[in-house]
Scaffold this motif. Structure first.
Motif, PDB file in Angstrom:
ATOM      1  N   ALA A 122       0.826  -1.320  -0.097  1.00  0.00           N
ATOM      2  CA  ALA A 122       0.027  -0.044  -0.035  1.00  0.00           C
ATOM      3  C   ALA A 122       0.769   1.347   0.027  1.00  0.00           C
ATOM      4  CB  ALA A 122      -0.711  -0.191   1.300  1.00  0.00           C
ATOM      5  N   ALA A 123       1.889   1.243   0.593  1.00  0.00           N
ATOM      6  CA  ALA A 123       2.989   2.406   0.660  1.00  0.00           C
ATOM      7  C   ALA A 123       3.524   2.751  -0.712  1.00  0.00           C
ATOM      8  CB  ALA A 123       3.847   2.467   1.860  1.00  0.00           C
ATOM      9  N   SER A 138      -2.740 -15.184  -5.977  1.00  0.00           N
ATOM     10  CA  SER A 138      -3.411 -15.194  -4.612  1.00  0.00           C
ATOM     11  C   SER A 138      -5.044 -14.825  -4.934  1.00  0.00           C
ATOM     12  CB  SER A 138      -3.180 -13.993  -3.642  1.00  0.00           C
ATOM     13  OG  SER A 138      -4.055 -14.033  -2.701  1.00  0.00           O
ATOM     14  N   PRO A 139      -6.228 -15.402  -4.542  1.00  0.00           N
ATOM     15  CA  PRO A 139      -7.482 -14.904  -4.828  1.00  0.00           C
ATOM     16  C   PRO A 139      -7.966 -13.679  -4.295  1.00  0.00           C
ATOM     17  CG  PRO A 139      -7.615 -16.932  -3.552  1.00  0.00           C
ATOM     18  CD  PRO A 139      -6.018 -16.696  -3.829  1.00  0.00           C
ATOM     19  N   HIS A 140      -7.106 -13.208  -3.047  1.00  0.00           N
ATOM     20  CA  HIS A 140      -7.235 -11.914  -2.392  1.00  0.00           C
ATOM     21  C   HIS A 140      -6.449 -11.035  -2.922  1.00  0.00           C
ATOM     22  CE1 HIS A 140      -8.803 -15.434   0.465  1.00  0.00           C
ATOM     23  NE2 HIS A 140      -9.768 -14.972  -0.277  1.00  0.00           N
ATOM     24  N   ALA A 141      -5.607 -10.799  -3.958  1.00  0.00           N
ATOM     25  CA  ALA A 141      -4.729  -9.909  -4.459  1.00  0.00           C
ATOM     26  C   ALA A 141      -5.593  -9.359  -5.589  1.00  0.00           C
ATOM     27  CB  ALA A 141      -3.332 -10.367  -4.796  1.00  0.00           C
ATOM     28  N   PHE A 142      -6.171  -8.149  -5.530  1.00  0.00           N
ATOM     29  CA  PHE A 142      -7.015  -7.676  -6.611  1.00  0.00           C
ATOM     30  C   PHE A 142      -6.994  -5.999  -6.502  1.00  0.00           C
ATOM     31  CE2 PHE A 142      -9.959  -7.978  -2.731  1.00  0.00           C
ATOM     32  CZ  PHE A 142     -10.451  -6.961  -2.819  1.00  0.00           C
ATOM     33  N   THR A 143      -7.599  -5.779  -7.737  1.00  0.00           N
ATOM     34  CA  THR A 143      -7.866  -4.331  -7.557  1.00  0.00           C
ATOM     35  C   THR A 143      -9.332  -4.244  -8.103  1.00  0.00           C
ATOM     36  OG1 THR A 143      -5.609  -3.653  -8.091  1.00  0.00           O
ATOM     37  CG2 THR A 143      -7.395  -2.161  -8.865  1.00  0.00           C
ATOM     38  N   ALA A 144     -10.273  -3.438  -7.503  1.00  0.00           N
ATOM     39  CA  ALA A 144     -11.596  -3.434  -7.968  1.00  0.00           C
ATOM     40  C   ALA A 144     -12.099  -1.853  -8.183  1.00  0.00           C
ATOM     41  CB  ALA A 144     -12.428  -4.078  -7.002  1.00  0.00           C
ATOM     42  N   LEU A 145     -13.065  -1.532  -9.047  1.00  0.00           N
ATOM     43  CA  LEU A 145     -13.453  -0.156  -9.178  1.00  0.00           C
ATOM     44  C   LEU A 145     -15.042  -0.404  -9.284  1.00  0.00           C
ATOM     45  CD1 LEU A 145     -10.823  -0.457 -11.268  1.00  0.00           C
ATOM     46  CD2 LEU A 145     -11.375   1.857 -11.196  1.00  0.00           C
ATOM     47  N   ARG A 159     -15.429   4.231  -6.453  1.00  0.00           N
ATOM     48  CA  ARG A 159     -14.913   3.790  -5.174  1.00  0.00           C
ATOM     49  C   ARG A 159     -13.747   2.851  -5.871  1.00  0.00           C
ATOM     50  NH1 ARG A 159     -18.598   1.767  -0.764  1.00  0.00           N
ATOM     51  NH2 ARG A 159     -16.619   1.996   0.375  1.00  0.00           N
ATOM     52  N   THR A 160     -12.799   2.487  -5.050  1.00  0.00           N
ATOM     53  CA  THR A 160     -11.844   1.789  -5.584  1.00  0.00           C
ATOM     54  C   THR A 160     -11.321   0.733  -4.512  1.00  0.00           C
ATOM     55  OG1 THR A 160      -9.717   2.779  -5.377  1.00  0.00           O
ATOM     56  CG2 THR A 160     -10.981   3.287  -7.510  1.00  0.00           C
ATOM     57  N   TRP A 161     -10.791  -0.147  -4.275  1.00  0.00           N
ATOM     58  CA  TRP A 161     -10.062  -1.110  -3.507  1.00  0.00           C
ATOM     59  C   TRP A 161      -8.943  -1.786  -4.221  1.00  0.00           C
ATOM     60  CZ3 TRP A 161     -15.493  -1.076  -4.486  1.00  0.00           C
ATOM     61  CH2 TRP A 161     -16.341  -0.514  -3.829  1.00  0.00           C
ATOM     62  N   HIS A 162      -7.774  -1.763  -3.482  1.00  0.00           N
ATOM     63  CA  HIS A 162      -6.477  -2.424  -3.820  1.00  0.00           C
ATOM     64  C   HIS A 162      -6.135  -3.147  -2.592  1.00  0.00           C
ATOM     65  CE1 HIS A 162      -6.087   0.892  -6.833  1.00  0.00           C
ATOM     66  NE2 HIS A 162      -6.836   1.575  -6.031  1.00  0.00           N
ATOM     67  N   ALA A 163      -5.961  -4.649  -2.906  1.00  0.00           N
ATOM     68  CA  ALA A 163      -6.075  -5.498  -1.889  1.00  0.00           C
ATOM     69  C   ALA A 163      -4.353  -5.898  -1.751  1.00  0.00           C
ATOM     70  CB  ALA A 163      -6.772  -6.745  -2.021  1.00  0.00           C
ATOM     71  N   TYR A 164      -3.852  -6.034  -0.454  1.00  0.00           N
ATOM     72  CA  TYR A 164      -2.564  -6.636  -0.394  1.00  0.00           C
ATOM     73  C   TYR A 164      -2.679  -7.651   0.699  1.00  0.00           C
ATOM     74  CZ  TYR A 164      -1.760  -2.396  -2.948  1.00  0.00           C
ATOM     75  OH  TYR A 164      -1.686  -1.497  -4.007  1.00  0.00           O
TER      76      TYR A 164
END
Length: 172
Positions: free
Chosen positions: A14-15, A127-134, A146-151
């Motif tokens: 994220a950083a 990883s099924p949990h590494a994603f970007t969503a809009l 809205r967006t989500w960036h998963a790490y």
């Protein structure tokens, strides 16, 4: 729309995310073109995160949140600016979740976005949990996304909110 992104996972924490406004279109791995009340919106998944391009009669707006070499503006907690005849507002936050909570939240968000007609989500290999969503919408004359960036390796979920609307002119 849900897609698997055929690329390596570039923005690995994220950083490393940076925010820019007004950047030219970058190469995209997946796109979703929408028309929301006369505004053309293109949501773009990059190997390094996301870009949203907005085109309307008042002009264009481009938002990029990504891990891009040479980008010097870190991800801000909030921004409010005038862009031509528009008011632009952006907010970001980082959630740190336990592994179990992270997996549940990731599944919830991917289900929400992939089933939505104005949603685009891309899962990175490994990883099924590494994603970007809009997810976009038009509400009361304004375009919101809205967006989500998963790490998952750090249990971090970066969530952003953007609003772009016509600038309200003062009357005398």
């Amino acid at each position: 729309m849900l897609t698997t992104l055929n690329t390596s996972y570039t923005d690995t924490c994220a950083a490393d995310l940076a925010w820019t406004l007004g950047r030219e279109p970058l190469p995209a791995l997946a796109t979703l073109d929408l028309e929301l009340a006369g505004a053309k919106l293109q949501m773009r998944l990059l190997g390094a995160s996301h870009q949203v391009l907005l085109e309307e009669k008042r002009g264009n707006c481009s938002e990029t949140v990504a891990c891009i070499s040479g980008s010097s503006t870190p991800l801000p907690l909030g921004v409010a600016k005038r862009v031509g005849d528009w008011e632009y507002e952006f907010a970001a936050r980082v959630e740190v979740l336990s592994p179990g909570s992270f997996a549940g939240r990731a599944q919830e968000l991917l289900a929400l976005v992939s089933d939505h007609p104005h949603g685009l989500a891309g899962v990175f290999p490994g990883s099924p949990h590494a994603f970007t969503a809009l997810l976009a919408q038009h509400h009361e004359g304004q375009v919101h996304w809205r967006t989500w960036h998963a790490y998952p390796q750090d249990g971090q979920l970066v969530a952003t909110r953007t609003r772009v609307g016509a600038r309200v002119r003062a009357t005398s």
